[in-house]
Scaffold this active site. Structure first.
Site, PDB file in Angstrom:
ATOM      1  CB  SER A 106      -0.523   0.159   1.110  1.00  0.00           C
ATOM      2  OG  SER A 106      -2.254  -1.318   1.421  1.00  0.00           O
ATOM      3  CE  LYS A 132      -3.688   1.086  -1.500  1.00  0.00           C
ATOM      4  NZ  LYS A 132      -4.568   0.754   0.460  1.00  0.00           N
ATOM      5  CE1 TYR A 163      -4.385  -1.125  -4.900  1.00  0.00           C
ATOM      6  CE2 TYR A 163      -5.248  -3.511  -4.362  1.00  0.00           C
ATOM      7  CZ  TYR A 163      -5.145  -1.896  -4.073  1.00  0.00           C
ATOM      8  OH  TYR A 163      -4.761  -2.007  -2.842  1.00  0.00           O
TER       9      TYR A 163
HETATM   10  O1  DON Z   1      -4.523  -4.399  -1.646  1.00  0.00           O
HETATM   11  C1  DON Z   1      -4.132  -4.646  -1.136  1.00  0.00           C
HETATM   12  O2  DON Z   1      -4.987  -5.788   0.126  1.00  0.00           O
HETATM   13  C2  DON Z   1      -2.994  -5.363  -0.812  1.00  0.00           C
HETATM   14  N1  DON Z   1      -2.434  -5.291  -2.885  1.00  0.00           N
HETATM   15  C3  DON Z   1      -2.615  -3.759  -0.272  1.00  0.00           C
HETATM   16  C4  DON Z   1      -3.034  -3.397   1.407  1.00  0.00           C
HETATM   17  C5  DON Z   1      -2.193  -2.890   1.650  1.00  0.00           C
HETATM   18  O3  DON Z   1      -1.094  -2.515   2.086  1.00  0.00           O
HETATM   19  C6  DON Z   1      -2.583  -2.572   3.482  1.00  0.00           C
HETATM   20  N2  DON Z   1      -1.655  -1.636   3.987  1.00  0.00           N
HETATM   21  N3  DON Z   1      -1.820  -2.093   5.208  1.00  0.00           N
END
Ligand code: DON
Length: 308
Positions: free
Chosen positions: A63, A66, A190
């Site tokens: 994340s 992002k 994504y």
């Molecule tokens: O979309 C997802 O669930 C993962 N690719 C990224 C989520 C994430 O890193 C949340 N952060 N702490």
């Protein structure tokens, strides 16, 4: 203040706690990472880097990507982005769907998964998915000043096979016409942005523009305007740790963005960009030891944005 001593002390003091938290296992490829690791890198705006522990071991940024995709999307459509995604903390988990129906498919902020998927849809406009991934990767090479950065295809494929909640979020938002491209294209991009591999040193370098009024002091290149850097930092402070954002602001007092790979990018505006990494996560899905380390760092440097 000796930043190298501070970094070394943090690594030594956290040694007995290595392995705390729970490694993300909903992405099978991430479950294989050894939890007993911790790294920290601090790069000051005068270009010096201080590192300790496993700061040169690469991990999946997840994340944290992002923040960089938000920077790219703002560069493409500017303030129009805020018609499609909000700027308020969600108070719910990173992968939550509950607010989306009440709020007509407009996600609360660009850092919850739903908001990040909209941001990716914006970056995808006018491109094939492969080109959008290429654009993201070139941007990361540019801001990190490092052409070796690459995406771990195994991690991307692993999430592609198991990312059911993200498919649900994206399809739901497509129903509200807030996703403009085919869901499998948007999520293909994504999952690849999340699967970028970086180490703490590379991540601290990449985040420097946010600490230095939009300009990377290592290269002298302007990435965003000072106003935009300030606003991205504000989003990181209020929303960067999902429903743990208030606690992170309380304990650390710096803009920060976490990832389920265990990394956190934190920004001390005007001072430094900091990356920490420890794979174990707390109950909010944020790195457990990483936030403890940043709490120590903020206390010892006085870098909290609230310190005055
Ligand atoms: O979309 C997802 O669930 C993962 N690719 C990224 C989520 C994430 O890193 C949340 N952060 N702490």
């Amino acid at each position: 203040m000796n930043l190298q001593t501070i970094a070394d002390d943090i690594v030594r003091e956290l040694q007995p706690r290595l392995g705390e938290g729970k490694v993300a296992d909903y992405i099978p490829e991430l479950a294989k990472v050894d939890p007993n690791q911790f790294g920290i890198a601090i790069t000051t705006v005068d270009g010096k880097t201080y590192l300790a522990g496993d700061a040169e071991t690469q991990f999946s940024i997840q994340s944290i990507s992002k923040v960089f995709m938000l920077t790219l999307a703002l560069g493409k459509i500017g303030e129009a982005i805020w018609k499609r995604v909000g700027r308020e903390p969600s108070g719910s988990a990173f992968n939550s769907i509950v607010q989306l129906e009440h709020e007509h498919g407009i996600p609360r902020n660009p850092f919850v998964n739903a908001g990040a998927i909209v941001v990716t849809d914006i970056v995808l406009a006018g491109h094939a998915p492969r080109e959008a991934i290429g654009e993201f990767l070139r941007f990361m090479h540019f801001i990190a000043n490092d052409e070796t950065l690459s995406i771990d295809e195994k991690v991307a494929q692993s999430e592609q096979r198991t990312g059911f909640r993200n498919f649900a979020l994206a399809n739901f938002m497509r129903g509200f016409r807030n996703i403009h491209h085919p869901v499998d294209h948007v999520l293909g991009v994504y999952f690849h942005q999340c699967a970028l591999m970086m180490n703490c040193v590379q991540l601290a370098h990449a985040g420097l523009y946010l600490a230095n009024h939009g300009t990377n002091p290592l290269t002298g290149f302007s990435v965003v305007s000072p106003r935009r850097a300030r606003r991205i930092n504000a989003m990181m402070l209020t929303c960067g740790h999902y429903d743990g954002s208030g606690d992170f602001a309380f304990r650390v007092g710096l803009p920060g963005k976490s990832g389920v790979g265990g990394g956190i990018l934190a920004v001390a505006p005007g001072k430094a960009s900091i990356a920490v990494w420890s794979p174990g996560l707390d109950a909010t899905g944020n790195p457990a030891l990483g936030s403890v380390a940043l709490e120590m760092l903020a206390a010892r440097t006085g870098w909290s944005v609230f310190a005055g």
